[in-house]
Design a protein around this motif. Structure first.
Motif, short mmCIF file in Angstrom:
data_model
loop_
_atom_site.label_atom_id
_atom_site.label_comp_id
_atom_site.label_asym_id
_atom_site.label_seq_id
_atom_site.Cartn_x
_atom_site.Cartn_y
_atom_site.Cartn_z
N PHE A 81 -14.41 -94.63 -22.24
CA PHE A 81 -14.26 -94.28 -23.65
C PHE A 81 -12.78 -94.24 -24.02
O PHE A 81 -11.95 -93.74 -23.26
N LEU A 82 -12.46 -94.80 -25.19
CA LEU A 82 -11.14 -94.70 -25.79
C LEU A 82 -11.29 -94.17 -27.20
O LEU A 82 -12.34 -94.35 -27.83
N SER A 83 -10.23 -93.54 -27.71
CA SER A 83 -10.29 -93.02 -29.07
C SER A 83 -8.98 -93.23 -29.80
O SER A 83 -7.90 -93.18 -29.20
N SER A 84 -9.10 -93.46 -31.11
CA SER A 84 -7.96 -93.38 -32.02
C SER A 84 -8.18 -92.14 -32.86
O SER A 84 -9.14 -92.07 -33.64
N ILE A 85 -7.30 -91.16 -32.70
CA ILE A 85 -7.43 -89.88 -33.39
C ILE A 85 -6.39 -89.83 -34.49
O ILE A 85 -5.18 -89.81 -34.23
N LEU A 86 -6.87 -89.82 -35.74
CA LEU A 86 -6.00 -89.80 -36.91
C LEU A 86 -6.08 -88.40 -37.52
O LEU A 86 -7.16 -87.98 -37.97
N LEU A 87 -4.97 -87.69 -37.52
CA LEU A 87 -4.95 -86.29 -37.91
C LEU A 87 -4.25 -86.10 -39.25
O LEU A 87 -3.24 -86.75 -39.53
N SER A 88 -4.77 -85.19 -40.07
CA SER A 88 -4.13 -84.88 -41.34
C SER A 88 -2.85 -84.07 -41.10
O SER A 88 -2.65 -83.51 -40.02
N GLU A 89 -2.03 -84.00 -42.10
CA GLU A 89 -0.69 -83.41 -41.94
C GLU A 89 -0.71 -81.90 -41.69
O GLU A 89 0.28 -81.34 -41.24
N ASP A 90 -1.85 -81.25 -41.97
CA ASP A 90 -1.93 -79.80 -41.76
C ASP A 90 -2.46 -79.42 -40.38
O ASP A 90 -2.77 -78.27 -40.12
#
Length: 337
Positions: free
Chosen positions: A88-97
């Motif tokens: 498994f691989l992931s791209s984790i896109l996080l909000s600025e907060d």
């Protein structure tokens, strides 16, 4: 096609996939046995020995369980293609907060979900992304198999089997997001059971229980758009029709109750956790036996028809009507209100 046309939230319509996205697939590669096609859950690549199965999915409707869901949703697609998920691989896109506590929370969910399925997390990417209102995780799962299954193998006369229930993913998300409101309408035990359905969204065990048998002709994992869209996707891929018996569909009580309170259409609600399988009519009892041995409920809910234009829903009185084809998942409709 109107290039300025706007679309509802969720999956892009199948016509857009066929007429736009599928036209731009890069270099032709003969080792790609199964590439982008309507209704298919994963790609299949021929190796020197066996096949590599790869699938990717984003988690966009949930917030609290995005790491857990990212692993299971991608792993399900690999499993219904006949392979045991291994990586498994992931791209984790996080909000600025975002803060460190939430980064740990998402990462822990990914690790725990992967470990529960015997999957190794082998890489990915994590970033703080400008403009995001909530976090997004895009997962990619991979596995190996000697025999792959597609959604396009179903034949007229095959029986359609459903496992577990429907709406598990959607209800687990809604029970958490609307918990305060639901507490005014339902018993705490019902809400608790609905939230715990997150633990039932894997179909890996059920899919692998069927995958090696010749009487299995197709499998599919209905996700966005729910059971009804998943059935249409199965029929689209196999170029067949459908006859579905409304009263045979398994709907668990927590799902039914939450849908009633929130006025959500259970048949078009995110349904990861449901396995759809088409099997040779003479081998239905054997297939049901293998699924029952996993400890999960299962039922024959219909059959494939020869006329691809004939897709009907039969009620308890024998009345027939066209099988609805959702254009938007019920969860998005609720969010938009």
């Amino acid at each position: 096609m109107n290039m300025r046309e706007r679309f509802p939230l969720g999956k892009v319509p199948s016509k857009v996939l066929s007429e736009v996205l599928f036209r731009y697939l890069g270099q032709r590669d003969e080792s790609v046995i199964l590439g982008p096609q309507l209704g298919e859950d994963a790609a299949v690549i021929k190796l020197d020995e066996g096949y590599l199965v790869v699938s990717t999915d984003p988690i966009t409707a949930a917030e609290r369980e995005i790491g857990w869901l990212a692993v299971h949703i991608s792993a399900n697609d690999v499993a219904v293609t006949g392979a045991r998920p291994r990586w498994f691989l992931s791209s984790i896109l996080l909000s600025e907060d975002i803060d460190l506590l939430n980064i740990k929370h998402i990462s822990k969910q990914i690790g725990e979900a992967a470990k529960s399925l015997g999957i190794a997390v082998i890489g990915g990417h994590t970033e703080i992304t400008p403009g995001l209102q909530k976090h997004i995780v895009v997962g990619m799962a991979m596995g190996l198999t000697d025999r792959y299954i597609t959604s396009s193998g179903a034949r007229p006369g095959d029986k359609i089997i459903q496992s577990k229930g429907i709406g598990f993913e959607g209800i687990s998300i809604l029970a958490s997001a609307y918990e305060a409101y639901l507490q005014k309408k339902l018993q705490k035990s019902t809400i608790s059971e609905a939230k715990k359905l997150r633990e039932k969204i894997s179909v890996v065990r059920e899919a692998l229980a069927l995958a090696d048998h010749d009487w299995l002709t197709a499998m599919h994992d209905p996700t966005e758009g729910g059971l009804f869209l998943g059935l249409h996707e199965l029929a689209d891929a196999s170029k067949t029709g459908l006859k579905i018996y409304r009263d045979k569909i398994i709907i668990t009580e927590p799902v039914r109750r939450v849908c009633e309170v929130l006025k959500v259409d259970v048949f078009s609600l995110l349904s990861s956790g449901t396995l759809l399988a088409s099997v040779h009519p003479r081998c239905v009892d054997e297939a049901l036996g293998f699924l029952s041995a996993t400890g999960e409920k299962c039922a024959v809910i219909g059959e494939m028809l020869s006329d691809s234009e004939e897709r009907v829903l039969v009620d308890s009185t024998g009345g027939r009507k066209p099988l609805p084809k959702p254009v938007e998942d019920a969860i998005w409709k609720l969010i938009e209100e």
